[in-house]
Design a protein around this motif. Structure first.
Motif, short mmCIF file in Angstrom:
data_model
loop_
_atom_site.label_atom_id
_atom_site.label_comp_id
_atom_site.label_asym_id
_atom_site.label_seq_id
_atom_site.Cartn_x
_atom_site.Cartn_y
_atom_site.Cartn_z
N ASP A 27 0.84 -1.18 0.00
CA ASP A 27 0.00 0.00 0.00
C ASP A 27 0.89 1.25 0.00
O ASP A 27 1.68 1.45 0.92
CB ASP A 27 -0.90 0.00 1.24
N PRO A 28 0.78 2.08 -1.03
CA PRO A 28 1.65 3.27 -1.09
C PRO A 28 1.43 4.23 0.07
O PRO A 28 2.38 4.89 0.51
CB PRO A 28 1.30 3.91 -2.43
N VAL A 29 0.24 4.30 0.60
CA VAL A 29 -0.03 5.19 1.73
C VAL A 29 0.75 4.72 2.95
O VAL A 29 1.38 5.53 3.64
CB VAL A 29 -1.56 5.27 2.01
N ASP A 30 0.75 3.42 3.23
CA ASP A 30 1.52 2.89 4.35
C ASP A 30 3.01 3.13 4.17
O ASP A 30 3.70 3.50 5.11
CB ASP A 30 1.28 1.38 4.52
N ARG A 31 3.49 2.91 2.94
CA ARG A 31 4.91 3.15 2.67
C ARG A 31 5.28 4.60 2.89
O ARG A 31 6.33 4.90 3.47
CB ARG A 31 5.26 2.73 1.24
N MET A 32 4.44 5.53 2.44
CA MET A 32 4.75 6.96 2.62
C MET A 32 4.68 7.36 4.08
O MET A 32 5.51 8.15 4.55
CB MET A 32 3.83 7.82 1.76
N ARG A 33 3.72 6.83 4.82
CA ARG A 33 3.65 7.12 6.26
C ARG A 33 4.92 6.65 6.97
O ARG A 33 5.50 7.38 7.76
CB ARG A 33 2.44 6.43 6.90
N ASN A 34 5.33 5.43 6.67
CA ASN A 34 6.55 4.89 7.29
C ASN A 34 7.78 5.68 6.87
O ASN A 34 8.69 5.90 7.68
CB ASN A 34 6.71 3.42 6.94
N GLN A 35 7.80 6.12 5.64
CA GLN A 35 8.92 6.92 5.16
C GLN A 35 9.00 8.23 5.95
O GLN A 35 10.08 8.66 6.36
CB GLN A 35 8.73 7.20 3.67
N TYR A 36 7.86 8.87 6.19
CA TYR A 36 7.84 10.10 6.98
C TYR A 36 8.33 9.83 8.39
O TYR A 36 9.17 10.58 8.92
CB TYR A 36 6.42 10.68 7.03
N LEU A 37 7.84 8.77 9.01
CA LEU A 37 8.21 8.46 10.39
C LEU A 37 9.71 8.20 10.52
O LEU A 37 10.32 8.55 11.53
CB LEU A 37 7.41 7.26 10.89
N ARG A 38 10.31 7.61 9.49
CA ARG A 38 11.76 7.38 9.52
C ARG A 38 12.55 8.66 9.31
O ARG A 38 13.62 8.83 9.87
CB ARG A 38 12.16 6.37 8.44
N ARG A 39 12.03 9.56 8.52
CA ARG A 39 12.79 10.76 8.16
C ARG A 39 12.79 11.87 9.20
O ARG A 39 13.69 12.70 9.20
CB ARG A 39 12.27 11.34 6.84
#
Length: 83
Positions: A27-39
């Motif tokens: 799911d691209p939304v989950d991937r983008m959320r996780n990407q934000y949380l890591r950054r």
């Protein structure tokens, strides 16, 4: 004998890689959320609050867009501000 062990290890790594690839969220939304949380380099609770504020602000400014659009915009803004 050594060749057999090497082949067995490579096959095992391939199987593990395949399982990880299948189970990974697509799911691209989950991937983008996780990407934000890591950054953002904040504790998870603070990072989630920060993301919620960013999303709410964008939703007020640009109503009617998809969640993926908002997340993409937040990530682009974060990348721009890190330059």
């Amino acid at each position: 004998m050594n060749g057999t062990v090497v082949i067995a290890v490579l096959v095992a790594l391939g199987i593990v890689g395949l399982i990880v690839w299948i189970l990974r969220s697509t799911d691209p939304v989950d991937r983008m959320r996780n990407q934000y949380l890591r950054r953002v380099h904040l504790p998870r609770a603070q990072a989630e609050e920060s993301l919620a504020r960013h999303l709410a602000r964008l939703q007020e400014r640009h109503p009617g867009k998809s969640e993926a659009w908002y997340l993409h915009r937040v990530l682009a803004d974060l990348k721009r501000d890190r330059r």
